[in-house]
Design a protein around this motif. Structure first.
Motif, PDB file in Angstrom:
ATOM      1  N   ALA A  34      -6.925  37.144  11.747  1.00  0.00           N
ATOM      2  CA  ALA A  34      -7.270  35.821  11.351  1.00  0.00           C
ATOM      3  C   ALA A  34      -6.616  34.854  12.320  1.00  0.00           C
ATOM      4  N   THR A  35      -7.483  33.853  12.511  1.00  0.00           N
ATOM      5  CA  THR A  35      -6.812  32.703  13.538  1.00  0.00           C
ATOM      6  C   THR A  35      -6.537  31.605  13.031  1.00  0.00           C
ATOM      7  N   TYR A  36      -6.964  31.341  11.670  1.00  0.00           N
ATOM      8  CA  TYR A  36      -6.886  30.163  11.084  1.00  0.00           C
ATOM      9  C   TYR A  36      -6.838  30.290   9.618  1.00  0.00           C
ATOM     10  N   LEU A  37      -5.956  29.669   8.651  1.00  0.00           N
ATOM     11  CA  LEU A  37      -5.853  29.633   7.199  1.00  0.00           C
ATOM     12  C   LEU A  37      -5.786  28.169   6.858  1.00  0.00           C
ATOM     13  N   THR A  38      -6.958  27.801   6.030  1.00  0.00           N
ATOM     14  CA  THR A  38      -7.238  26.574   5.340  1.00  0.00           C
ATOM     15  C   THR A  38      -6.918  26.365   3.869  1.00  0.00           C
ATOM     16  N   GLY A  39      -6.571  25.220   3.432  1.00  0.00           N
ATOM     17  CA  GLY A  39      -6.384  25.223   2.062  1.00  0.00           C
ATOM     18  C   GLY A  39      -6.345  23.740   1.689  1.00  0.00           C
ATOM     19  N   LEU A  40      -6.562  23.554   0.254  1.00  0.00           N
ATOM     20  CA  LEU A  40      -6.586  22.296  -0.541  1.00  0.00           C
ATOM     21  C   LEU A  40      -5.736  22.409  -1.730  1.00  0.00           C
ATOM     22  N   SER A  41      -5.660  21.410  -2.569  1.00  0.00           N
ATOM     23  CA  SER A  41      -4.993  21.743  -3.874  1.00  0.00           C
ATOM     24  C   SER A  41      -3.849  22.546  -3.834  1.00  0.00           C
ATOM     25  N   GLY A  42      -3.981  23.560  -4.847  1.00  0.00           N
ATOM     26  CA  GLY A  42      -2.938  24.515  -5.221  1.00  0.00           C
ATOM     27  C   GLY A  42      -2.790  25.532  -4.171  1.00  0.00           C
ATOM     28  N   THR A  43      -3.938  25.831  -3.160  1.00  0.00           N
ATOM     29  CA  THR A  43      -3.425  26.826  -2.247  1.00  0.00           C
ATOM     30  C   THR A  43      -2.545  26.233  -1.259  1.00  0.00           C
ATOM     31  N   THR A  44      -2.550  24.824  -1.086  1.00  0.00           N
ATOM     32  CA  THR A  44      -1.621  24.279  -0.016  1.00  0.00           C
ATOM     33  C   THR A  44      -0.253  24.409  -0.454  1.00  0.00           C
ATOM     34  N   TRP A  45       0.071  24.577  -1.898  1.00  0.00           N
ATOM     35  CA  TRP A  45       1.402  25.118  -2.360  1.00  0.00           C
ATOM     36  C   TRP A  45       1.825  26.432  -1.689  1.00  0.00           C
ATOM     37  N   THR A  46       0.994  27.478  -2.010  1.00  0.00           N
ATOM     38  CA  THR A  46       1.045  28.669  -1.239  1.00  0.00           C
ATOM     39  C   THR A  46       1.202  28.620   0.226  1.00  0.00           C
ATOM     40  N   MET A  47       0.620  27.920   0.962  1.00  0.00           N
ATOM     41  CA  MET A  47       0.633  27.920   2.385  1.00  0.00           C
ATOM     42  C   MET A  47       2.232  27.091   2.823  1.00  0.00           C
ATOM     43  N   TYR A  92      -4.549  22.017   6.598  1.00  0.00           N
ATOM     44  CA  TYR A  92      -4.518  21.475   5.219  1.00  0.00           C
ATOM     45  C   TYR A  92      -5.581  20.342   5.125  1.00  0.00           C
ATOM     46  N   THR A  93      -6.211  20.356   3.952  1.00  0.00           N
ATOM     47  CA  THR A  93      -7.255  19.193   4.053  1.00  0.00           C
ATOM     48  C   THR A  93      -7.165  17.916   2.901  1.00  0.00           C
ATOM     49  N   ALA A  94      -7.732  16.866   3.239  1.00  0.00           N
ATOM     50  CA  ALA A  94      -7.710  15.868   2.210  1.00  0.00           C
ATOM     51  C   ALA A  94      -8.840  15.005   2.460  1.00  0.00           C
ATOM     52  N   VAL A  95      -9.259  14.031   1.852  1.00  0.00           N
ATOM     53  CA  VAL A  95     -10.399  12.983   2.223  1.00  0.00           C
ATOM     54  C   VAL A  95      -9.979  11.649   1.941  1.00  0.00           C
ATOM     55  N   ASN A  96     -10.463  10.857   2.898  1.00  0.00           N
ATOM     56  CA  ASN A  96      -9.901   9.278   2.920  1.00  0.00           C
ATOM     57  C   ASN A  96     -11.112   8.834   2.389  1.00  0.00           C
ATOM     58  N   PHE A 112      -5.015  18.147   8.526  1.00  0.00           N
ATOM     59  CA  PHE A 112      -3.394  18.437   8.934  1.00  0.00           C
ATOM     60  C   PHE A 112      -3.000  19.670   9.282  1.00  0.00           C
ATOM     61  N   THR A 113      -2.364  19.655  10.460  1.00  0.00           N
ATOM     62  CA  THR A 113      -1.997  20.729  11.163  1.00  0.00           C
ATOM     63  C   THR A 113      -0.418  20.778  11.562  1.00  0.00           C
ATOM     64  N   PRO A 114       0.418  21.809  11.596  1.00  0.00           N
ATOM     65  CA  PRO A 114       1.848  21.426  12.081  1.00  0.00           C
ATOM     66  C   PRO A 114       1.807  20.635  13.323  1.00  0.00           C
ATOM     67  N   TYR A 115       0.753  20.311  14.186  1.00  0.00           N
ATOM     68  CA  TYR A 115       0.475  19.578  15.532  1.00  0.00           C
ATOM     69  C   TYR A 115      -0.071  18.314  15.299  1.00  0.00           C
ATOM     70  N   GLU A 116      -0.974  18.299  14.535  1.00  0.00           N
ATOM     71  CA  GLU A 116      -1.674  16.917  14.673  1.00  0.00           C
ATOM     72  C   GLU A 116      -2.115  16.876  13.178  1.00  0.00           C
ATOM     73  N   VAL A 117      -2.469  15.407  12.814  1.00  0.00           N
ATOM     74  CA  VAL A 117      -3.273  14.768  11.810  1.00  0.00           C
ATOM     75  C   VAL A 117      -4.371  13.919  12.039  1.00  0.00           C
ATOM     76  N   GLY A 118      -5.572  14.214  11.812  1.00  0.00           N
ATOM     77  CA  GLY A 118      -6.604  13.390  12.323  1.00  0.00           C
ATOM     78  C   GLY A 118      -7.955  13.299  11.296  1.00  0.00           C
ATOM     79  N   LEU A 119      -8.798  12.327  11.917  1.00  0.00           N
ATOM     80  CA  LEU A 119     -10.128  12.067  11.181  1.00  0.00           C
ATOM     81  C   LEU A 119     -11.068  12.660  12.329  1.00  0.00           C
ATOM     82  N   GLN A 120     -11.665  13.943  11.774  1.00  0.00           N
ATOM     83  CA  GLN A 120     -12.750  14.601  12.706  1.00  0.00           C
ATOM     84  C   GLN A 120     -13.904  13.318  13.082  1.00  0.00           C
ATOM     85  N   LYS A 121     -14.370  12.754  12.190  1.00  0.00           N
ATOM     86  CA  LYS A 121     -15.517  11.569  12.347  1.00  0.00           C
ATOM     87  C   LYS A 121     -15.065  10.828  13.438  1.00  0.00           C
TER      88      LYS A 121
END
Length: 812
Positions: A356-369, A464-468, A484-493
């Motif tokens: 695996a190259t990526y592991l993504t999460g939101l809500s409760g899985t961000t706690w595990t990550m 890690y993900t969120a919505v504005n 959100f990554t350890p490198y950057e935080v950004g808005l894809q749009k």
């Protein structure tokens, strides 16, 4: 505040003219990408607006005709709103007033012409607003527009426009085709007073305070206090950072003076304005950041041999044959935290975790990550230690988290956070409670610290993900994906990113203005899983897929309107539209439905940036363009002081969106679902969203029987959608686990009880809102998550083989 001697001046400084420059980047495979950022020398124009008259304005007052005036707002040119004089008691007012704006030709300039009825006792009645795109105008021409605001009542607003070249050098802008960063200057203001002391005169103990304001600057207002020395000046100057060509003015309030008083000649103002460097601290671009590209090269060394082993290949995979595999999770509170541990341990036993190259999460899985990435080599281990540590916290008594001792700790931490410059809310308190639930004592871990866990490519890159979101709008009407990554935080749009350690700091026009300490990760966890950011419309949407019922009374009334003359159509222009405000009842209902209990807010790193004139034609923006405000550039996120961030689950319970960026070239997605209730709802919503947005995604086709009785895994290869990733869907169900403790190992009679895992029944211990499990409940859920992975090894291998074959075929 009393004002005197308002000093207004155009703050003109030296211009550095640059020819257009393109910054070219390479993909990880060496292919040249579209230029990420352009530095251009762009012209400014003079816009002349003449508000002439209105006709047949309907009566808003009970006892008299309307007392009309027009407000003009062009935020891309000036932060000040201008207005005409008020014409009293007249339904056909005539103003004939002219206003001037200096506009940037590469910026989307939308002029808002609002008609008001003046009221002395109550708030002025807002009758309507006309949105007019300046891009409709041709250089060197003068036009007189008749805006037909109400055809039945024959209401009309008549305005004249002229667009001309302006003398002086062009402006240097930096743009990615969506956002524009403009030239900014720094003004320094210092006060000096010289006064002779008379004989036998006592030394004055009074202090003198000056107030300076540059509207629209980053600083806004600054105060300078002078002491009582014989010859003295302010210890440090007031500084203002402002957009140079945005008609800035300096307002000065003198000490102890009435508005009519003259400036005391004993005070000297020393001012100096200088251009700021063109370097941006916000990365404008759509390619992967340099650190992520470097990670991909390093991660390849782990993935290639792991895939060779899993697929039992005789030869090594070449770089172009190696698929990008991502593990995607959904939220679900402590249930998702626990089940993810089991899923990852199953993937580890199959050697797929190393693929695996990526592991993504939101809500409760961000706690595990966030727990896992404290260990720099977690995926190289068997995970038993991490699972055991989580078990200890999942089964401990949680009542201590509300003890007096912890309450004092929470208060202290919130006060410190506020002093550091963060905007605090109840979500921050929730983050601290999570910290106490999942850890022993204070956790100083920060998201940027996780760079240690990926610096050699030894683990998948966590996302890690969120919505504005936006006040007064539901998440169906307005939401923007944030990653959100350890490198950057950004808005894809918008193609805008900041370094993770700078997220939460204050920015202006793409420059870092005030460094705020990086948040501890518990505060991010609180935001990523903000259960308390719901509103009434979200509750409605749990049982309904449409908000049409509420929109009838609560959505803004916006219509395309007729205009004369009909100007030649241009590719990047917006239609002229009429906004009619809601009545008081509709506004109150809208507020009641859309207001959230609380919300996490962070300083907006897009602040001050402007929308490019062609932003709606940009393919990157169009991919994520899905909000009711996307064609209203003055109201998009760059105009906000703060980002308002909530759990992604308030829209779709998925963390898949960062993986669908074409730049990441994801070939296989392992969709680990931990949702409550329907196991396919989030997947169906994702399919619908991707179809509407034109995003490549495999077709999900489940039979009626499968929908009623789900299996542990489904393979959707995306063959009917060329370019779409292969999708492996793992619903969280208890199917064959009831009879098998491991693949092909049946349970004995004494072990049958261990297979009875009630996931979603009314008496289930795994409710989304449950914060404490028994040891048995925890162990069973971890084992179920692991089993569902191990029991579908064949489908996982099939998906990986399909991806490798496609990579080889594409190369040919």
């Amino acid at each position: 505040m009393e004002q005197d001697g308002i000093l207004s001046q155009g703050l003109i400084t030296k211009t550095a003219g640059l020819e257009e420059e393109e910054v070219t980047r390479l993909n990880p495979d060496g292919e040249q990408q579209t230029p990420a950022t352009k530095i251009e020398s762009s012209l400014c124009y003079l816009l002349t607006v003449r508000v002439i008259r209105a006709r047949n304005i309907h009566q808003a007052d009970v006892l008299s005709q309307t007392d009309c005036y027009v407000s003009l707002w062009l935020p891309t040119a000036s932060t000040e709103k201008f207005q005409t004089k008020t014409i009293k008691n007249c339904k056909d007012p005539v103003w004939n007033e002219t206003f001037y704006f200096r506009i940037q030709s590469q910026v989307k300039n939308v002029l808002e012409l609002a008609l008001y009825d003046k009221d002395v006792v109550t708030q002025d009645d807002h009758l309507f607003t006309v949105y007019f795109d300046i891009a409709k105008l041709s250089l060197g021409e003068q036009v007189f527009m008749h805006f037909k605001c109400d055809s039945q009542r024959q209401e009309e607003l008549e305005v004249g426009f002229a667009l001309d070249n302006i003398s002086g050098p062009s402006e240097t802008i930096i743009t990615n085709g969506i956002l524009v960063s403009r030239k900014i200057c720094c003004l320094e203001v210092q006060v000096v007073e010289k006064k002779k002391k008379k004989k036998k005169e006592k030394k004055s103990l009074s202090k003198k305070e000056f107030s300076f304001k540059v509207q629209g600057s980053y600083e806004g207002t600054q105060d300078i206090t002078l002491g009582s020395d014989l010859i003295f000046s302010s210890s440090s100057p007031a500084k203002f950072h402002y957009a140079r060509y945005k008609q800035p003015t300096l307002d000065v309030t003198l000490p102890g003076k009435k508005p009519s008083a003259s400036v005391d000649k004993g005070f000297d103002l020393h001012m100096k304005a200088e251009d700021c460097p063109d370097h941006l601290d916000v990365r404008l671009g759509f390619d992967l950041c340099a650190q992520e590209q470097d990670f991909l090269r390093k991660r390849q060394k782990y993935i290639a041999p792991a895939l060779k082993k899993v697929l039992q290949l005789e030869q090594d995979l070449l770089d172009h044959e190696t698929p990008v595999v991502a593990i995607m999770t959904t939220g679900g509170g402590m249930r998702s935290l626990t089940a993810l541990y089991g899923s990852l341990r199953g993937l580890k036993k199959l050697n797929v975790l190393d693929c695996a190259t990526y592991l993504t999460g939101l809500s409760g899985t961000t706690w595990t990550m966030s727990n896992l990435y404290r260990d720099a080599d977690w995926s190289q281990k068997d995970l038993n230690k991490q699972i055991s540590e989580a078990r200890k916290h999942m089964t401990k008594c949680k009542i201590n988290s509300l003890s007096l001792k912890y309450m004092k700790y929470y208060k202290k931490q919130l006060c410190q956070r506020k002093r550091e410059g963060h905007k605090t809310s109840f979500i921050d308190l929730w983050g601290l409670v999570l910290e106490s639930l999942l850890h022993d004592g204070k956790d100083n871990h920060r998201l940027s610290d996780q760079q240690r866990a990926i610096n050699r490519g030894q683990n998948p890159l966590p996302i890690y993900t969120a919505v504005n979101v936006k006040n007064s709008y539901s998440t169906l009407d307005f939401k923007e994906w944030v990653e959100f990554t350890p490198y950057e935080v950004g808005l894809q749009k918008y193609g805008a990113y900041v370094r993770t350690e700078d997220f939460g700091s204050e920015f202006f026009m793409g420059r870092l203005m005030k460094k705020v300490p990086e948040s501890r990760i518990c505060f991010l966890e609180g935001m990523w899983s903000s259960l308390f950011s719901l509103n009434v419309l979200y509750i409605w949407n749990l049982s309904h897929s449409s908000e049409d019922f509420w929109h009838r009374w609560t959505r803004d009334k916006i219509d395309d309107i007729e205009e004369e003359p009909l100007l030649p159509q241009k590719l990047h222009e917006l239609r002229t539209r009429l906004f009619t405000p809601l009545g008081r009842l509709g506004s109150a209902l809208r507020s009641a439905l859309t207001d959230r209990l609380c919300i996490a807010q962070e300083h907006n790193f897009l602040k001050g940036l402007q929308m490019h004139n062609d932003y709606l034609e940009n393919k990157h923006f169009c991919r994520w363009k899905d909000t009711v405000l996307d064609t209203f550039p003055n109201q998009l996120t760059q105009s906000e002081e703060f980002l308002s961030l909530v759990d992604t689950g308030f829209f779709i319970n998925t963390s898949i969106m960062p993986l669908l960026k074409p730049e990441r070239k994801v070939d296989v997605i392992l969709h680990l679902n931990y949702s409550a209730g329907s196991q396919i709802q989030a997947l169906n919503q994702t399919c619908k969203y991707c179809s509407e947005q034109g995003i490549l995604f495999p077709k999900v086709d489940l039979s009626e029987e499968d929908r009623k009785n789900l299996k542990e895994c489904y393979l959707f290869d995306g063959a009917e959608t060329p370019g779409a990733p292969v999708l492996l869907f793992f619903p969280l169900i208890n199917d064959t686990f009831q009879k098998y403790k491991a693949p092909s190992q049946k349970r004995s009679e004494s072990e049958m009880e261990d297979g009875k895992v009630d996931l979603y029944g009314c008496c289930s211990p795994y409710s989304t809102y449950s914060i404490q499990y028994t040891e048995k409940a925890y162990d069973c859920l971890v084992q179920l998550g692991e089993y569902n992975i191990l029991n579908n090894e064949e489908l996982i291998v099939q998906a990986l083989r399909t991806a490798v074959a496609r990579k080889r075929q594409k190369r040919k």
